[in-house]
Motif scaffolding. Structure first.
Motif, PDB file in Angstrom:
ATOM      1  N   GLY A  91       0.797  -1.198   0.108  1.00  0.00           N
ATOM      2  CA  GLY A  91       0.007  -0.095   0.148  1.00  0.00           C
ATOM      3  C   GLY A  91       0.933   1.240  -0.053  1.00  0.00           C
ATOM      4  N   VAL A  92       2.281   0.883   0.133  1.00  0.00           N
ATOM      5  CA  VAL A  92       2.945   2.182   0.260  1.00  0.00           C
ATOM      6  C   VAL A  92       3.495   2.507  -1.117  1.00  0.00           C
ATOM      7  CG1 VAL A  92       5.113   3.296   0.991  1.00  0.00           C
ATOM      8  CG2 VAL A  92       3.510   1.996   2.738  1.00  0.00           C
ATOM      9  N   THR A  93       3.631   3.660  -1.796  1.00  0.00           N
ATOM     10  CA  THR A  93       4.128   3.981  -3.127  1.00  0.00           C
ATOM     11  C   THR A  93       5.386   5.111  -2.881  1.00  0.00           C
ATOM     12  OG1 THR A  93       2.223   3.475  -4.257  1.00  0.00           O
ATOM     13  CG2 THR A  93       3.898   4.720  -5.417  1.00  0.00           C
ATOM     14  N   LEU A  94       6.355   4.643  -3.329  1.00  0.00           N
ATOM     15  CA  LEU A  94       7.683   5.774  -3.059  1.00  0.00           C
ATOM     16  C   LEU A  94       8.175   6.467  -4.394  1.00  0.00           C
ATOM     17  CD1 LEU A  94       9.512   3.398  -0.694  1.00  0.00           C
ATOM     18  CD2 LEU A  94       8.088   5.387   0.175  1.00  0.00           C
ATOM     19  N   SER A  95       8.499   7.661  -4.245  1.00  0.00           N
ATOM     20  CA  SER A  95       9.148   8.265  -5.290  1.00  0.00           C
ATOM     21  C   SER A  95      10.651   8.297  -5.075  1.00  0.00           C
ATOM     22  CB  SER A  95       8.798   9.950  -5.097  1.00  0.00           C
ATOM     23  OG  SER A  95       9.748  10.731  -6.054  1.00  0.00           O
ATOM     24  N   SER A  96      11.355   8.128  -6.171  1.00  0.00           N
ATOM     25  CA  SER A  96      12.862   7.783  -6.120  1.00  0.00           C
ATOM     26  C   SER A  96      13.585   9.208  -5.456  1.00  0.00           C
ATOM     27  CB  SER A  96      13.395   7.678  -7.535  1.00  0.00           C
ATOM     28  OG  SER A  96      13.080   8.760  -8.246  1.00  0.00           O
ATOM     29  N   SER A  97      12.940  10.121  -5.429  1.00  0.00           N
ATOM     30  CA  SER A  97      13.581  11.494  -4.765  1.00  0.00           C
ATOM     31  C   SER A  97      13.376  11.505  -3.401  1.00  0.00           C
ATOM     32  CB  SER A  97      13.090  12.796  -5.326  1.00  0.00           C
ATOM     33  OG  SER A  97      11.474  12.660  -5.187  1.00  0.00           O
ATOM     34  N   ASN A  98      12.639  10.532  -2.632  1.00  0.00           N
ATOM     35  CA  ASN A  98      12.378  10.373  -1.139  1.00  0.00           C
ATOM     36  C   ASN A  98      13.554  10.295  -0.632  1.00  0.00           C
ATOM     37  OD1 ASN A  98      11.806   9.498   1.381  1.00  0.00           O
ATOM     38  ND2 ASN A  98       9.865   8.648   0.843  1.00  0.00           N
ATOM     39  N   PRO A  99      14.138  11.309   0.361  1.00  0.00           N
ATOM     40  CA  PRO A  99      15.334  11.161   0.930  1.00  0.00           C
ATOM     41  C   PRO A  99      15.854  10.150   1.885  1.00  0.00           C
ATOM     42  CG  PRO A  99      13.986  13.137   1.836  1.00  0.00           C
ATOM     43  CD  PRO A  99      13.299  12.513   0.669  1.00  0.00           C
ATOM     44  N   SER A 100      14.670   9.534   2.330  1.00  0.00           N
ATOM     45  CA  SER A 100      14.583   8.173   3.309  1.00  0.00           C
ATOM     46  C   SER A 100      15.237   7.298   2.512  1.00  0.00           C
ATOM     47  CB  SER A 100      13.604   8.003   3.841  1.00  0.00           C
ATOM     48  OG  SER A 100      12.882   9.078   4.628  1.00  0.00           O
ATOM     49  N   LEU A 101      15.220   7.003   1.262  1.00  0.00           N
ATOM     50  CA  LEU A 101      15.719   5.936   0.525  1.00  0.00           C
ATOM     51  C   LEU A 101      17.195   6.282   0.506  1.00  0.00           C
ATOM     52  CD1 LEU A 101      13.232   5.845  -2.404  1.00  0.00           C
ATOM     53  CD2 LEU A 101      13.064   4.526  -0.378  1.00  0.00           C
ATOM     54  N   ASN A 102      17.829   7.174   0.138  1.00  0.00           N
ATOM     55  CA  ASN A 102      19.193   7.374   0.272  1.00  0.00           C
ATOM     56  C   ASN A 102      19.839   7.111   1.681  1.00  0.00           C
ATOM     57  OD1 ASN A 102      19.797   8.035  -2.742  1.00  0.00           O
ATOM     58  ND2 ASN A 102      19.049  10.166  -2.293  1.00  0.00           N
ATOM     59  N   ARG A 103      19.216   7.775   2.749  1.00  0.00           N
ATOM     60  CA  ARG A 103      19.608   7.758   3.954  1.00  0.00           C
ATOM     61  C   ARG A 103      19.457   6.255   4.673  1.00  0.00           C
ATOM     62  NH1 ARG A 103      17.834  12.266   5.670  1.00  0.00           N
ATOM     63  NH2 ARG A 103      15.706  11.423   5.839  1.00  0.00           N
ATOM     64  N   LEU A 104      18.528   5.668   4.051  1.00  0.00           N
ATOM     65  CA  LEU A 104      18.686   4.010   4.381  1.00  0.00           C
ATOM     66  C   LEU A 104      19.566   3.173   3.436  1.00  0.00           C
ATOM     67  CD1 LEU A 104      15.008   4.161   5.664  1.00  0.00           C
ATOM     68  CD2 LEU A 104      16.798   3.515   6.948  1.00  0.00           C
ATOM     69  N   GLY A 105      20.203   3.892   2.558  1.00  0.00           N
ATOM     70  CA  GLY A 105      20.946   2.892   1.647  1.00  0.00           C
ATOM     71  C   GLY A 105      20.500   1.875   0.793  1.00  0.00           C
ATOM     72  N   VAL A 106      19.068   2.500   0.229  1.00  0.00           N
ATOM     73  CA  VAL A 106      18.268   1.458  -0.418  1.00  0.00           C
ATOM     74  C   VAL A 106      19.103   1.360  -2.016  1.00  0.00           C
ATOM     75  CG1 VAL A 106      16.154   1.186  -1.690  1.00  0.00           C
ATOM     76  CG2 VAL A 106      16.100   2.076   0.580  1.00  0.00           C
ATOM     77  N   ASN A 107      19.407   0.188  -2.276  1.00  0.00           N
ATOM     78  CA  ASN A 107      19.984  -0.293  -3.623  1.00  0.00           C
ATOM     79  C   ASN A 107      19.442  -1.558  -4.258  1.00  0.00           C
ATOM     80  OD1 ASN A 107      22.023  -2.737  -2.837  1.00  0.00           O
ATOM     81  ND2 ASN A 107      21.873  -1.222  -1.200  1.00  0.00           N
ATOM     82  N   VAL A 108      19.869  -1.896  -5.464  1.00  0.00           N
ATOM     83  CA  VAL A 108      19.294  -3.028  -6.207  1.00  0.00           C
ATOM     84  C   VAL A 108      19.925  -4.095  -5.432  1.00  0.00           C
ATOM     85  CG1 VAL A 108      19.085  -4.230  -8.252  1.00  0.00           C
ATOM     86  CG2 VAL A 108      18.960  -2.001  -8.378  1.00  0.00           C
ATOM     87  N   ARG A 109      19.172  -5.037  -5.030  1.00  0.00           N
ATOM     88  CA  ARG A 109      19.654  -6.499  -4.367  1.00  0.00           C
ATOM     89  C   ARG A 109      19.636  -7.731  -5.313  1.00  0.00           C
ATOM     90  NH1 ARG A 109      20.645  -5.686   1.088  1.00  0.00           N
ATOM     91  NH2 ARG A 109      21.425  -3.755   1.186  1.00  0.00           N
ATOM     92  N   GLN A 110      18.770  -7.519  -6.145  1.00  0.00           N
ATOM     93  CA  GLN A 110      18.313  -8.704  -7.152  1.00  0.00           C
ATOM     94  C   GLN A 110      17.651  -8.062  -8.453  1.00  0.00           C
ATOM     95  OE1 GLN A 110      14.779 -11.466  -6.967  1.00  0.00           O
ATOM     96  NE2 GLN A 110      16.171 -12.710  -5.881  1.00  0.00           N
ATOM     97  N   MET A 111      18.143  -8.740  -9.572  1.00  0.00           N
ATOM     98  CA  MET A 111      17.482  -8.412 -10.812  1.00  0.00           C
ATOM     99  C   MET A 111      16.968  -9.889 -11.421  1.00  0.00           C
ATOM    100  SD  MET A 111      20.811  -6.237 -12.337  1.00  0.00           S
ATOM    101  CE  MET A 111      19.870  -5.502 -13.553  1.00  0.00           C
ATOM    102  N   ILE A 112      15.751  -9.590 -12.115  1.00  0.00           N
ATOM    103  CA  ILE A 112      15.189 -10.802 -12.746  1.00  0.00           C
ATOM    104  C   ILE A 112      15.057 -10.531 -14.006  1.00  0.00           C
ATOM    105  CG2 ILE A 112      13.471 -12.416 -12.661  1.00  0.00           C
ATOM    106  CD1 ILE A 112      12.737 -11.547  -9.927  1.00  0.00           C
ATOM    107  N   VAL A 113      15.953 -11.202 -14.894  1.00  0.00           N
ATOM    108  CA  VAL A 113      15.776 -10.950 -16.572  1.00  0.00           C
ATOM    109  C   VAL A 113      15.088 -11.915 -17.191  1.00  0.00           C
ATOM    110  CG1 VAL A 113      17.294 -10.518 -18.612  1.00  0.00           C
ATOM    111  CG2 VAL A 113      18.181  -9.919 -16.142  1.00  0.00           C
ATOM    112  N   PHE A 114      13.917 -11.600 -18.056  1.00  0.00           N
ATOM    113  CA  PHE A 114      13.296 -12.668 -18.769  1.00  0.00           C
ATOM    114  C   PHE A 114      13.478 -12.496 -20.198  1.00  0.00           C
ATOM    115  CE2 PHE A 114      10.642 -12.525 -14.834  1.00  0.00           C
ATOM    116  CZ  PHE A 114      10.653 -14.186 -14.742  1.00  0.00           C
ATOM    117  N   PHE A 115      13.713 -13.452 -20.938  1.00  0.00           N
ATOM    118  CA  PHE A 115      14.006 -13.429 -22.197  1.00  0.00           C
ATOM    119  C   PHE A 115      12.850 -13.478 -22.991  1.00  0.00           C
ATOM    120  CE2 PHE A 115      18.209 -16.116 -21.043  1.00  0.00           C
ATOM    121  CZ  PHE A 115      18.641 -14.908 -20.637  1.00  0.00           C
ATOM    122  N   ASP A 116      12.930 -12.650 -24.419  1.00  0.00           N
ATOM    123  CA  ASP A 116      11.724 -13.091 -25.332  1.00  0.00           C
ATOM    124  C   ASP A 116      11.428 -14.216 -25.692  1.00  0.00           C
ATOM    125  OD1 ASP A 116      11.900 -10.002 -25.511  1.00  0.00           O
ATOM    126  OD2 ASP A 116      13.359  -9.967 -27.322  1.00  0.00           O
TER     127      ASP A 116
END
Length: 224
Positions: free
Chosen positions: A199-224
């Motif tokens: 139910g929470v939607t976040l903007s990438s400009s939310n300062p809390s995301l940087n302060r909490l060190g949010v980063n990509v932990r996993q990528m799921i790549v699908f093929f055509d």
């Protein structure tokens, strides 16, 4: 009951394109015509991810026997791979390249002769734009523009919405999973809870995301 691979793919496609639970339609960024990004030859290396096409040397036509040649039999382990709280399920082969390093190949069926996609949790693989495991929110925003993402800390949490970004052409081909730095989440517990949950939607400009060190932990790549 676990979702079969076709339903799982549809679920992931939905995640990449539109809303799930609190990912409301009014949170979608305005539609803009975006240039189609193609990988330049100079940027394609043995560790390049091209969503829809390849993860390094792994493509849709790769067979399990090919993985043995690429990585060695001792580094491979077949298992049933489940994610998103167990709702998505694929026959998988884990490629163990060391602590917190490696890939999991997702197969179309139990014959393990045709790849459907790859889960990446190793920073050495990156897209031509330089997006990979460890990419921070601010770095991702610099590469693709401002974006919205689902609240963190639940089964479908921390997923950036690619629609309206510079990599909109990766929709249904690339799912990024982002999470907070655990130590920072403990230090700023109240702030961490405020950006978490269904139910929470976040903007990438939310300062809390940087302060909490949010980063990509996993990528799921699908093929055509």
């Amino acid at each position: 009951m676990f979702l079969n691979s076709k339903i799982a793919i549809a679920t992931l496609s939905l995640l990449a394109i539109t809303s799930i639970s609190g990912f409301a339609a009014n949170a979608i960024l305005p539609q803009k015509k975006q240039p189609v990004i193609t990988a330049q030859a100079s940027k394609v290396t043995k560790n390049t991810i091209i969503p829809g096409k390849q993860v390094g040397a792994i493509t849709r036509k790769t067979k399990r026997a090919d993985l043995v040649k690429l990585f060695g039999a001792s580094k491979l382990k077949d298992e049933t791979t489940r994610f998103f709280g167990g709702e998505a399920e694929f026959p998988g082969t884990v490629i163990n390249l060391g602590k917190d390093r490696g890939l999991t190949v997702l197969w179309k069926d139990k014959t393990r002769t045709q790849v459907r996609g790859v889960m990446v949790y190793d920073s050495q693989w990156k897209t031509p734009e330089g997006i990979g495991v460890g990419t921070t929110v601010s770095q991702l925003q610099q590469k693709i523009g401002k974006f919205k993402m689902s609240g963190l800390g639940w089964d479908y949490g921390g997923i950036p919405q690619l629609q309206g970004t510079k990599i909109a052409n990766y929709q249904a081909k690339l799912v990024l999973r982002m999470s907070v730095d655990e130590k920072l989440a403990q230090k700023y517990e109240k702030e961490s809870l405020a950006i978490s949950g269904d139910g929470v939607t976040l903007s990438s400009s939310n300062p809390s995301l940087n302060r909490l060190g949010v980063n990509v932990r996993q990528m799921i790549v699908f093929f055509d």
